[in-house]
Each structure stands twice: as C-alpha cells, then as structure tokens.
Write a protein that holds these residues in place. Structure first.
Motif, PDB file in Angstrom:
ATOM      1  N   VAL A   1       0.848  -1.180   0.000  1.00 32.98           N
ATOM      2  CA  VAL A   1       0.000   0.000   0.000  1.00 32.98           C
ATOM      3  C   VAL A   1       0.888   1.235   0.000  1.00 32.98           C
ATOM      4  O   VAL A   1       1.829   1.335   0.774  1.00 32.98           O
ATOM      5  N   LEU A   2       0.577   2.142  -0.898  1.00 29.33           N
ATOM      6  CA  LEU A   2       1.368   3.374  -0.982  1.00 29.33           C
ATOM      7  C   LEU A   2       0.543   4.531  -0.452  1.00 29.33           C
ATOM      8  O   LEU A   2      -0.564   4.778  -0.918  1.00 29.33           O
ATOM      9  N   LEU A   3       1.070   5.236   0.523  1.00 31.68           N
ATOM     10  CA  LEU A   3       0.354   6.380   1.085  1.00 31.68           C
ATOM     11  C   LEU A   3       1.104   7.654   0.734  1.00 31.68           C
ATOM     12  O   LEU A   3       2.268   7.822   1.080  1.00 31.68           O
ATOM     13  N   GLY A   4       0.419   8.540  -0.006  1.00 32.31           N
ATOM     14  CA  GLY A   4       1.034   9.816  -0.330  1.00 32.31           C
ATOM     15  C   GLY A   4       0.921  10.757   0.857  1.00 32.31           C
ATOM     16  O   GLY A   4      -0.171  11.027   1.334  1.00 32.31           O
ATOM     17  N   VAL A   5       2.059  11.223   1.349  1.00 32.58           N
ATOM     18  CA  VAL A   5       2.070  12.081   2.536  1.00 32.58           C
ATOM     19  C   VAL A   5       2.383  13.504   2.112  1.00 32.58           C
ATOM     20  O   VAL A   5       3.413  13.764   1.513  1.00 32.58           O
ATOM     21  N   GLY A   6       1.484  14.418   2.428  1.00 28.74           N
ATOM     22  CA  GLY A   6       1.687  15.802   2.025  1.00 28.74           C
ATOM     23  C   GLY A   6       2.385  16.601   3.108  1.00 28.74           C
ATOM     24  O   GLY A   6       2.990  16.065   4.015  1.00 28.74           O
ATOM     25  N   GLU A   7       2.282  17.934   2.992  1.00 32.00           N
ATOM     26  CA  GLU A   7       2.953  18.817   3.948  1.00 32.00           C
ATOM     27  C   GLU A   7       2.408  18.631   5.353  1.00 32.00           C
ATOM     28  O   GLU A   7       3.146  18.695   6.327  1.00 32.00           O
ATOM     29  N   VAL A   8       1.103  18.439   5.420  1.00 36.27           N
ATOM     30  CA  VAL A   8       0.465  18.361   6.735  1.00 36.27           C
ATOM     31  C   VAL A   8       0.888  17.099   7.455  1.00 36.27           C
ATOM     32  O   VAL A   8       0.887  17.029   8.677  1.00 36.27           O
ATOM     33  N   GLY A   9       1.261  16.084   6.688  1.00 32.48           N
ATOM     34  CA  GLY A   9       1.692  14.861   7.356  1.00 32.48           C
ATOM     35  C   GLY A   9       0.601  13.826   7.375  1.00 32.48           C
ATOM     36  O   GLY A   9      -0.518  14.042   6.917  1.00 32.48           O
ATOM     37  N   ALA A  10       0.935  12.659   7.914  1.00 35.72           N
ATOM     38  CA  ALA A  10       0.040  11.515   7.825  1.00 35.72           C
ATOM     39  C   ALA A  10      -0.696  11.268   9.126  1.00 35.72           C
ATOM     40  O   ALA A  10      -1.404  10.280   9.250  1.00 35.72           O
ATOM     41  N   ALA A  11      -0.529  12.150  10.098  1.00 32.77           N
ATOM     42  CA  ALA A  11      -1.090  11.894  11.429  1.00 32.77           C
ATOM     43  C   ALA A  11      -2.579  11.597  11.376  1.00 32.77           C
ATOM     44  O   ALA A  11      -3.090  10.724  12.062  1.00 32.77           O
ATOM     45  N   GLU A  12      -3.273  12.336  10.496  1.00 36.98           N
ATOM     46  CA  GLU A  12      -4.720  12.159  10.422  1.00 36.98           C
ATOM     47  C   GLU A  12      -5.096  10.964   9.581  1.00 36.98           C
ATOM     48  O   GLU A  12      -6.066  10.261   9.860  1.00 36.98           O
ATOM     49  N   LEU A  13      -4.304  10.737   8.515  1.00 41.64           N
ATOM     50  CA  LEU A  13      -4.674   9.713   7.544  1.00 41.64           C
ATOM     51  C   LEU A  13      -4.414   8.299   8.039  1.00 41.64           C
ATOM     52  O   LEU A  13      -5.192   7.386   7.779  1.00 41.64           O
ATOM     53  N   LEU A  14      -3.301   8.108   8.745  1.00 35.71           N
ATOM     54  CA  LEU A  14      -2.891   6.737   9.074  1.00 35.71           C
ATOM     55  C   LEU A  14      -3.894   5.958   9.933  1.00 35.71           C
ATOM     56  O   LEU A  14      -4.230   4.828   9.597  1.00 35.71           O
ATOM     57  N   PRO A  15      -4.393   6.534  11.026  1.00 37.11           N
ATOM     58  CA  PRO A  15      -5.350   5.749  11.831  1.00 37.11           C
ATOM     59  C   PRO A  15      -6.596   5.377  11.025  1.00 37.11           C
ATOM     60  O   PRO A  15      -7.103   4.260  11.126  1.00 37.11           O
ATOM     61  N   ARG A  16      -7.064   6.331  10.204  1.00 44.51           N
ATOM     62  CA  ARG A  16      -8.267   6.036   9.417  1.00 44.51           C
ATOM     63  C   ARG A  16      -7.982   4.967   8.385  1.00 44.51           C
ATOM     64  O   ARG A  16      -8.829   4.107   8.099  1.00 44.51           O
ATOM     65  N   LEU A  17      -6.799   4.968   7.815  1.00 45.11           N
ATOM     66  CA  LEU A  17      -6.430   3.949   6.850  1.00 45.11           C
ATOM     67  C   LEU A  17      -6.401   2.590   7.533  1.00 45.11           C
ATOM     68  O   LEU A  17      -6.907   1.590   6.998  1.00 45.11           O
ATOM     69  N   GLY A  18      -5.800   2.558   8.720  1.00 50.17           N
ATOM     70  CA  GLY A  18      -5.725   1.304   9.456  1.00 50.17           C
ATOM     71  C   GLY A  18      -7.099   0.719   9.718  1.00 50.17           C
ATOM     72  O   GLY A  18      -7.325  -0.487   9.618  1.00 50.17           O
ATOM     73  N   ALA A  19      -8.066   1.625  10.047  1.00 53.25           N
ATOM     74  CA  ALA A  19      -9.422   1.163  10.329  1.00 53.25           C
ATOM     75  C   ALA A  19     -10.100   0.597   9.088  1.00 53.25           C
ATOM     76  O   ALA A  19     -10.943  -0.292   9.168  1.00 53.25           O
ATOM     77  N   LEU A  20      -9.748   1.114   7.914  1.00 51.31           N
ATOM     78  CA  LEU A  20     -10.435   0.719   6.687  1.00 51.31           C
ATOM     79  C   LEU A  20      -9.914  -0.597   6.110  1.00 51.31           C
ATOM     80  O   LEU A  20     -10.641  -1.315   5.424  1.00 51.31           O
ATOM     81  N   LEU A  21      -8.636  -0.927   6.347  1.00 54.56           N
ATOM     82  CA  LEU A  21      -8.071  -2.125   5.744  1.00 54.56           C
ATOM     83  C   LEU A  21      -8.453  -3.362   6.551  1.00 54.56           C
ATOM     84  O   LEU A  21      -8.381  -3.345   7.774  1.00 54.56           O
ATOM     85  N   ALA A  22      -8.862  -4.408   5.846  1.00 48.34           N
ATOM     86  CA  ALA A  22      -9.323  -5.625   6.531  1.00 48.34           C
ATOM     87  C   ALA A  22      -8.190  -6.253   7.333  1.00 48.34           C
ATOM     88  O   ALA A  22      -8.346  -6.601   8.496  1.00 48.34           O
ATOM     89  N   THR A  23      -7.050  -6.416   6.676  1.00 43.07           N
ATOM     90  CA  THR A  23      -5.891  -6.965   7.385  1.00 43.07           C
ATOM     91  C   THR A  23      -4.700  -6.060   7.123  1.00 43.07           C
ATOM     92  O   THR A  23      -4.643  -5.384   6.092  1.00 43.07           O
ATOM     93  N   PRO A  24      -3.756  -6.041   8.049  1.00 44.23           N
ATOM     94  CA  PRO A  24      -2.610  -5.146   7.851  1.00 44.23           C
ATOM     95  C   PRO A  24      -1.868  -5.506   6.570  1.00 44.23           C
ATOM     96  O   PRO A  24      -1.626  -6.684   6.301  1.00 44.23           O
ATOM     97  N   PRO A  25      -1.531  -4.539   5.756  1.00 47.85           N
ATOM     98  CA  PRO A  25      -0.807  -4.810   4.517  1.00 47.85           C
ATOM     99  C   PRO A  25       0.587  -5.335   4.816  1.00 47.85           C
ATOM    100  O   PRO A  25       1.159  -5.041   5.867  1.00 47.85           O
ATOM    101  N   ALA A  26       1.106  -6.116   3.867  1.00 49.66           N
ATOM    102  CA  ALA A  26       2.449  -6.648   4.045  1.00 49.66           C
ATOM    103  C   ALA A  26       3.469  -5.519   4.083  1.00 49.66           C
ATOM    104  O   ALA A  26       4.415  -5.540   4.856  1.00 49.66           O
ATOM    105  N   GLU A  27       3.252  -4.533   3.250  1.00 51.01           N
ATOM    106  CA  GLU A  27       4.198  -3.416   3.216  1.00 51.01           C
ATOM    107  C   GLU A  27       3.437  -2.112   3.014  1.00 51.01           C
ATOM    108  O   GLU A  27       2.584  -1.990   2.140  1.00 51.01           O
ATOM    109  N   LEU A  28       3.744  -1.134   3.837  1.00 49.95           N
ATOM    110  CA  LEU A  28       3.155   0.196   3.693  1.00 49.95           C
ATOM    111  C   LEU A  28       4.267   1.168   3.324  1.00 49.95           C
ATOM    112  O   LEU A  28       5.238   1.317   4.064  1.00 49.95           O
TER     113      LEU A  28
END
Lengths: 426, 164
Positions: B11-38
C-alpha cells in the motif's frame, strides 16, 4: 550616408527587446541587446562616438551596478543574508503571520541599502529555505521576499539601479528625493505587507519552533567575519547617504564599499572568490550597455522624443505628469523590462516642457520600481515557452503570481502616485 | 468497518505537507488486514521551488546561484525527512512493514511513478492537504494532486476525504 528610416531603427529596437524577453535557444538577454546595438552601429543609426558617449555618460551607473553586485556577493559569502533570515525567524517568535511581516521588514531594510537585486536573488532563497525547514508553506514567504524587493526599492536613491539611472537626469539632492518619494515609499511597503497578510492569512496561520541562535550559528560559522561585514555594511550605508547628499558619484562609493568588504574577507582569510562570482554577472553590464547604445540611436532618430511628446500632450499639471510617467514606465516594464522602459522614457523626457520633466521622471521611478511585479515577464515567458505548459504545478504558481500581482501592483501604483502628487501640489 | 476485503500486499500512502497523522489511523481502520508493506511516500514539490525563478533582480534574468540552490534542496530534504520520521511510528502500527520513500517533482506524477515502480496494490491519497472553507465535498474538495493520482494511478486508489 543616406538617412536611416526611423521605422527601421524602431523595428530593430523592438525586435531586440522581444528576443531578449523570449530568449530563443536560451541565449542570454545581454547578447540580444548587444546584437541590436551592433546592428544599429552597422546601419549607421548611431556613430561610434555617439555610442561611446552614451556609455561614458552613464559610467556612474555601471560602477554602481558592479559595486552592488560585489557587495551583495561578499555579504552573502559572510553569511549576512542567512543571518538576516535567522533574525527574521527569531523576531517572529513562532508565529507564521509575524514571520510574513518580518520578511517584509527585513527585506525592506536590505533593499533600501543593498538594492532590490540583493533581496530578490539572495534573500528570497534564504527565506524559502528557512520557511521549508520550519515546516511552513513556503509560497507566501517566497512571494513576500520577491515582492518586497521591488516595492521597497523606492526608499532611497541607492535602493534600485533604476533610481541611480533616472537620478542622473533628475539631479535631486537627497533631501528633495526623500521629500517627494519617502512617504510614498514607506506607504507602499506597509500596504504590500497588509495585502499579503490578508491574502495569505490562512496559509500563514501555523506556528513553528525554531532555535534562531542555532540558525544564526549555522549562517555564520565565522562570527567575526559576519560582525565585521555588518559593520562595514553600516559604514557603506552611511557613505551612500553622505554621497547622495553631497551629490558625489555613488558608483565610486559602491566600488569602494566592495573593496572594503573584500579586505575584511581577506583579513579573516575567508575570501571565497567563486561564491562571490556567482552573484557578479557581467552579462548585466553588457545588457545595459547594449540598451544604452540602442536608445542613443533611437534618440538620434527622434523616436524617443516624438513618442514622449505624444504623451506630453495629455500632461497639463504636475500630478498628470507623474501619472503619465508612472503608467508609461509600468506598461513598458511589463512588456519588456524596466531597464529599457526607463532608459527610453528618460531619453524622451527632454522633449517635455521643463516644468513637467521632474514630476514625469518621478512617475517613471514609481512605474519602473513598482511595476515589474505585475507580470513576471522575463521568467514567465521562459517557463511558458519551455516547461510550464506541461507541468501543471508550475503553471499554477505562475497563475497565483499573476493574480497576486494584478491585485497588489495597481493598488501600490495608485497609492504612491497619490502621495507623490500631493508633494507637488504643496 | 473494513472496505478493502483482500489483504493488499503493498500500500502506498502519499504524505503531504500536513503529514500523515490524520490519515494513518483512518487507513488502518479501513483495511481488513494489515498490509504486508506500507510505503510512506512524500514528494518534494519542485514546482514551488520553481517560484524562485520568479524573483527578478536588476535587468536580465539570473538564476539562483549553485550555492543557494544546494541550500534550498537541503532544506527541502530536511523537511521531507522530518515529515516521514513523524509518520513512521503510526505507520508501523498498522502495517507489517513500513518503509519511506522521498520523491521529487510534481506530486501527483511522482506518486504514480513510485506506485508503478514498487508494484503497489493500492494507492492512498488525502483529498486535500489543507481542507478549506469550500467544504469537504464538491469540485474544490479534491486537490490537483489527488485528482492526478485518481486519473493516472496504475492500481486502485483510495481517496480519504477530510474527517467530517
């Protein structure tokens, strides 16, 4: 020798300027204006003596340009501009908005004494780098430094080489210059800062943490070099003011100042010639020389006086003369560059009634100093023609800049015109 | 609630200037199982640096000196490293393996290039770096980076809007 058709001379001038703006094959502007000058000489539009005279009369401008480029380069090598940036970051005490205002303040001070050239080319990347390191959005600060370089260049006769160029004809004592232009100069800097603060209110709302003493230490590994350079710069500033007041050639003061800074650097064994040379560009001198010769040819053909007389017909009072000069210089600065625009209008101003000449030239100063921020012609044309059309990110920036310039510059021109006109009415 | 049923390997996460603090927890909640590589990918937007070209000194156009250009590039790299370092702890919590990648150029294009290079199974982008008052839906709610990625990504794209 048969008389050269006026249209031909004008066409060569316009072509040279257009090619300098577009810069086909990435050939530098200086070569295009030099080619235009050589062509004018070949056509006989101006004789070798006339060309030499045109250059010799402006020796002060050339010396001043050389001096200021060397001073800026030497000050940069001492870490002066990085220190100024660190100071701005410290003064703002963690507030992104205060940092924007501080950028204007520090930029205005540097422009006043070191000219717009230094602020635009050295302070701007410094501010950008600092904003980036502080995790702030860099664009507002980058644009602030870019704009303040021109906006603050009205403050003193030495703040912009155009002021020296036009000042050579005006022959104003320092007191006269300040009386007519200082109120307007201060007002436009404040207005510019206010406009930017409003436009970028949200983007600059972040706070940051900085150890400005650490930044300062990084800026100047040799504190004595920085300190001595700063002291020398203060001395140069005072010398500039004294020379302006006494009517002495400030080109000589500039070169003397550069020598002083070089001595300081040599004394500290930190003279980095390569780094200083990055800021001294001989192509600027060639560009200006080519323009002077071409305008001399235009003057001989009567082009500059005819066009200015056309303008002069609408001019009946002091304030109108100022307005005419401002608009003509602002339009010319955005079509080509403020150097050919002001040189052209300077040459043509002789055709105006004597009473209108000084206010007209004051207007030219306003238009040539403040006008260039309306459209970033030189760089925009390059970007548009070579790269930006494909890279959307860069096009967005150019659009942002254009919108900002379209809003800010007319306000500044109007406000400055009003204040300068008031000094003529009084 | 999980949206992505099959476990995405990369899984590739594009991180902008603001950072991933907000995006990461929500992403974790949405994925069924943890990805092999983030892969946390931050792109240094060289378009902004191109704005330095807009600063004009006296007379003909002169580029920023080599020394200055180096300092500018260093500052951008320091910022990128800081942004990614901040995001790593949260990333390690939601994936088996978290790596960082720094790209340069136009953000949307660079993210797609990295996704193609690494063979990502899913690209995650935030709609905007700074959600503004124009609202979290509607034509202005998606920034030009997210839009480019939506149009050009070599794999499925997950668009995370601002938390309502």
């Amino acid at each position: 020798m048969p008389p050269i058709p006026v249209l031909l001379v004008a066409a060569v001038f316009v072509a040279a300027l257009a090619l300098a703006v577009v810069r086909p094959w990435a050939v530098a502007e200086a070569w295009w204006t030099a080619a235009g000058a050589v062509l004018m000489l070949a056509l006989g539009a101006v004789g070798p003596r006339g060309a030499w005279l045109a250059l010799w009369q402006q020796a002060n401008v050339f010396l001043f340009l050389l001096g200021l480029m060397c001073i800026a380069g030497l000050a940069d090598a001492a870490g002066f501009f990085d220190a100024a940036g660190a100071l701005a970051a410290g003064l703002a005490r963690g507030s992104g908005r205060r940092l924007l205002v501080a950028t204007f303040g520090v930029g205005a001070l540097l422009t006043a004494f070191l000219s717009n050239d230094a602020t635009a080319l050295i302070l701007t990347p410094v501010v950008y780098a600092i904003a980036t390191r502080l995790r702030l959005r860099p664009l507002p600060y980058l644009l602030a430094a870019t704009f303040v370089a021109d906006t603050a260049s009205l403050l003193l006769p030495v703040s912009n080489p155009i002021n020296v160029l036009v000042g050579g004809r005006l022959h104003w004592a320092l007191g006269t210059y300040l009386a007519h232009l200082l109120p307007a100069a201060v007002l436009v800097v404040l207005l510019n800062a206010a406009i930017f603060l409003a436009v970028f209110w949200r983007e600059t709302g972040t706070r940051y943490e900085v150890d400005w003493r650490q930044l300062l230490a990084e800026a100047a590994p040799d504190r004595w070099h920085l300190f001595l350079t700063a002291a020398a710069l203060v001395a140069i500033a005072i010398a500039y003011l004294v020379a302006s007041a006494a009517g002495a050639p400030i080109g000589a003061v500039g070169c003397g100042g550069a020598l002083l800074l070089a001595l300081v650097a040599t004394g500290r064994r930190r003279l980095d010639v390569r780094r200083v040379r990055e800021h001294v560009s001989l192509s600027v001198l060639l560009y200006v020389a080519g323009l002077f010769v071409m305008v001399a040819a235009l003057e001989r053909a009567g082009v500059t006086t005819e066009l200015t007389r056309l303008l002069g017909r609408f001019v009946e009072s002091g304030p109108e003369a100022i307005g005419a000069g401002t608009i003509a210089a602002a339009v010319g600065s955005n079509l080509a560059n403020n150097v050919p625009a002001s040189t052209f209008l300077l040459s043509g101003s002789a055709a105006l009634p004597p009473a209108a000449q000084a206010p007209f030239l004051a207007g030219v100063l306003l238009g040539a100093d403040l006008g260039p921020n309306l459209t970033p012609v030189g760089s925009l044309s390059t970007m548009l023609w070579l790269v930006a059309v494909r890279r959307r990110g860069v096009t967005v920036r150019a659009g942002d800049y254009l919108r900002l310039g379209a809003v800010t510059v007319p306000i500044l021109l109007l406000a400055s015109w009003a204040l300068v006109a008031a000094t003529y009415r009084a | 609630m999980s949206v992505v049923g099959r476990s995405a390997a990369i899984v590739l996460l594009g991180v902008g200037e603001v950072g991933a603090a907000e995006l990461l927890p929500r992403l974790g909640a949405l994925l069924a199982t943890p990805p092999a590589e983030l892969v946390l990918c931050h792109v240094i937007d060289t378009g902004v640096r191109g704005g330095l070209d807009l600063a004009h000194g006296f007379g003909p156009h002169r580029a920023v000196g080599r020394h200055r250009a180096r300092i500018v590039a260093d500052a951008e790299r320091v910022e990128a490293a800081g942004i990614l370092a901040e995001a790593m702890p949260s990333a390690a919590r939601i994936a088996t393996r978290a790596v960082t990648e720094v790209g340069e150029g136009e953000p949307g294009r660079a993210v797609c290039a990295v996704a193609a290079e690494r063979g990502a199974d899913l690209v995650v982008v935030g709609a905007r770096d700074h959600p503004d008052d124009r609202g979290s839906t509607g034509p202005h709610s998606v920034g030009h980076t997210a839009r480019f990625v939506l149009d050009h990504a070599p794999c499925p794209v997950l668009l995370l809007r601002a938390a309502v």
